[in-house]
Design a protein around this motif. Structure first.
Motif, PDB file in Angstrom:
ATOM      1  N   VAL A  49       0.824  -1.204   0.000  1.00 21.30           N
ATOM      2  CA  VAL A  49       0.000   0.000   0.000  1.00 21.30           C
ATOM      3  C   VAL A  49       0.860   1.255   0.000  1.00 21.30           C
ATOM      4  O   VAL A  49       0.605   2.210  -0.738  1.00 21.30           O
ATOM      5  CB  VAL A  49      -0.932  -0.009   1.228  1.00 21.30           C
ATOM      6  N   GLN A 170       3.224  14.231  -5.617  1.00 21.28           N
ATOM      7  CA  GLN A 170       3.635  13.080  -6.402  1.00 21.28           C
ATOM      8  C   GLN A 170       5.117  12.790  -6.226  1.00 21.28           C
ATOM      9  O   GLN A 170       5.566  11.666  -6.295  1.00 21.28           O
ATOM     10  CB  GLN A 170       3.345  13.360  -7.862  1.00 21.28           C
ATOM     11  N   LEU A 173       6.940   9.951  -3.526  1.00 16.32           N
ATOM     12  CA  LEU A 173       7.083   8.510  -3.616  1.00 16.32           C
ATOM     13  C   LEU A 173       7.800   8.083  -4.877  1.00 16.32           C
ATOM     14  O   LEU A 173       7.865   6.913  -5.185  1.00 16.32           O
ATOM     15  CB  LEU A 173       5.703   7.835  -3.571  1.00 16.32           C
TER      16      LEU A 173
ATOM     17  N   MET B   1       1.366   4.348 -12.355  1.00 14.24           N
ATOM     18  CA  MET B   1       1.665   3.607 -11.134  1.00 14.24           C
ATOM     19  C   MET B   1       2.075   4.546 -10.030  1.00 14.24           C
ATOM     20  O   MET B   1       1.774   4.334  -8.883  1.00 14.24           O
ATOM     21  CB  MET B   1       2.777   2.607 -11.439  1.00 14.24           C
ATOM     22  N   LYS B   2       2.826   5.639 -10.382  1.00 16.46           N
ATOM     23  CA  LYS B   2       3.306   6.529  -9.330  1.00 16.46           C
ATOM     24  C   LYS B   2       2.161   7.317  -8.734  1.00 16.46           C
ATOM     25  O   LYS B   2       2.105   7.545  -7.530  1.00 16.46           O
ATOM     26  CB  LYS B   2       4.344   7.484  -9.911  1.00 16.46           C
ATOM     27  N   VAL B   3       1.213   7.717  -9.566  1.00 19.11           N
ATOM     28  CA  VAL B   3       0.054   8.426  -9.022  1.00 19.11           C
ATOM     29  C   VAL B   3      -0.762   7.460  -8.177  1.00 19.11           C
ATOM     30  O   VAL B   3      -1.309   7.818  -7.151  1.00 19.11           O
ATOM     31  CB  VAL B   3      -0.804   8.979 -10.187  1.00 19.11           C
ATOM     32  N   GLU B   5       0.238   5.063  -6.345  1.00 17.98           N
ATOM     33  CA  GLU B   5       0.790   4.812  -5.011  1.00 17.98           C
ATOM     34  C   GLU B   5       0.241   5.812  -4.018  1.00 17.98           C
ATOM     35  O   GLU B   5      -0.154   5.465  -2.930  1.00 17.98           O
ATOM     36  CB  GLU B   5       2.308   4.922  -5.041  1.00 17.98           C
TER      37      GLU B   5
END
Lengths: 176, 163
Positions: A49, A170, A173, B1-3, B5
Motif C-alpha cells: 500500500v 507526487q 514517492l 503507477m506513481k500516481v 501509489e
C-alpha cells in the motif's frame, strides 16, 4: 522519499515480517497442519500500500525462504512459495482494478487463496486426495485470519502518522 | 503507477473499513466455504475400517489391522523399532541410512486409535499435535518426513481424476 530511505524501510519491514513468522511458528498448531494467523502478511500488505506493488514480493520471498530455514523446515518453501506469490498477485490485481473494495475484503480473499493453494500443493506432492478433508476448515480460517490482517493494516494506516507518506505530492514517492 | 501509489495510501486512510462492494466478495467467500463443507464434510459416506496403513513418499512401510492384530512391514529406506506394552504398541520409525530423523507412532490397542507421540521434524511438530486416527477414519501427515498414516475407512469424494 529517497531511494535509500525506501530500501531501508523495506528491509525493516522484511525483518518484522520474519520475526512475526518465526514467533507464530512457535505457537502450538491447531489440528490442521500449516494453519496460522498470518501476522507477517500485515507487513507485506503495508509495503504494497505505501511503497508500491513491486515491494511486496521481496518481503514475501525473504519471509518464506529465511523463515523456513530458521524454523528448520526447509521443505516448506515448496509449499508456501507458490501459494504466497499467487495470493499476493491476486490481492494486488484487486487493488489496481477494483478500487471500490476495502482492504479487509481483499486481505480475506488473499488469505483463503493462500491456504487453499497450500493445501492443494500438499496433495499434489503427497499424491493423494485425502488431505482435502481439511480444505473447508482451512477456508474458514483463511477468511478470519485474512480479515484480521486487513483490519490491522487499516488501523496501521489510519492511526499511525507517517510523515512524508501521507502528503499528496507526487514527488514524494518517486525514485530520483 | 506513481500516481496510484499516492492514491491507494490516501484512499485507505480516508475511507471506511467496510464498503458496499465488499458484500460481493464476502458472498463469494461464503459460497466457497459452504461448497467445500458440503462436498468434503457432509456428503462423504464413511465406513468403519480396521486397517491402518503408513506410507513414506507414497510407498507403504507398514500395515496394521485392529480386527485380527496382524502387523505387516515392508521394505523401505530405514528401520522400525517396536516396543510393546500392555495396551499399546510403539513403533519408532527411522528414516534414511543414517537414521537421524524419526517419528514414534503409538498404536493404542484398547481405544483403537493411532497417533504420533514423538518426532524430530521441526519446531511446530504438526504430526504430534494432530488428532489421533480412529476406526472412523482420519489421516496424520508429517510433511518434513513425507510420512502419511491413514485409516482406510475414510473415503473422500474423488476429485474426478484431476490429481
Amino acid at each position: 522519499m529517497s531511494r535509500t530511505k525506501k530500501i531501508t524501510a523495506i528491509a525493516l519491514l522484511s525483518a518484522f515480517s520474519l520475526i512475526a513468522f518465526v514467533i507464530e511458528s512457535l505457537l502450538p498448531p491447531l489440528f490442521i497442519p500449516s494453519a496460522r494467523l498470518g501476522v507477517s502478511n500485515v507487513f507485506i500488505l503495508f509495503a504494497v500500500v505505501c511503497f508500491g506493488w513491486y515491494f511486496g514480493y521481496p518481503i514475501l520471498i525473504v519471509k518464506i525462504v529465511l523463515g523456513s530455514i530458521i524454523t528448520g523446515n526447509i521443505s516448506s518453501v515448496i509449499y508456501s512459495l507458490p501459494a504466497g506469490v499467487i495470493s499476493l498477485s491476486l490481492e494486488i490485481l484487486l487493488f489496481v482494478f477494483a478500487k471500490r473494495i476495502s482492504i479487509v475484503a481483499v486481505s480475506a480473499l488473499g488469505g483463503v487463496i493462500n491456504l487453499l493453494i497450500q493445501n492443494a500443493t500438499y496433495c499434489l506432492v503427497l499424491g493423494s486426495t485425502e488431505l482435502f478433508i481439511y480444505s473447508p476448515y482451512l477456508a474458514l480460517l483463511g477468511v478470519l485470519a485474512g480479515a484480521f490482517v486487513g483490519i490491522a493494516v487499516y488501523l496501521l494506516i489510519k492511526y499511525i502518522p507517517l510523515g512524508k507518506l501521507s502528503q499528496n505530492k507526487q514527488t514524494d514517492l518517486t525514485e530520483k | 503507477m506513481k500516481v496510484l501509489e499516492n492514491s491507494v495510501y490516501n484512499k485507505i486512510k480516508n475511507n471506511k473499513l467496510f464498503k458496499k462492494t465488499d458484500i460481493l466478495v464476502y458472498a463469494v467467500l461464503f459460497l466457497l466455504v459452504a461448497v467445500l463443507f458440503t462436498v468434503f464434510v457432509i456428503f462423504p459416506k464413511t465406513a468403519k475400517s480396521n486397517l491402518i496403513t503408513a506410507s513414506l513418499n507414497n510407498k507403504e512401510i507398514f500395515r496394521y489391522n485392529f480386527a485380527d492384530n496382524t502387523y505387516t512391514e515392508y521394505e523401505f529406506d530405514g528401520k522400525i523399532e517396536i516396543t510393546e506394552s500392555e495396551n499399546a504398541r510403539f513403533l519408532k520409525i527411522f528414516f534414511g541410512k543414517d537414521c537421524k530423523d524419526f517419528n514414534t507412532v503409538c498404536i493404542d490397542l484398547k481405544n483403537k486409535t493411532v497417533s504420533v507421540t514423538e518426532s524430530n521434524c521441526s519446531i511446530r511438530k504438526d504430526c504430534v499435535h494432530s488428532t489421533p486416527i480412529t476406526t472412523n477414519g482420519g489421516i496424520i501427515i508429517c510433511m518434513p518426513h513425507a510420512l502419511k498414516i491413514t485409516c482406510n475407512g475414510y473415503r473422500p469424494v474423488s476429485t474426478g481424476g484431476v490429481l
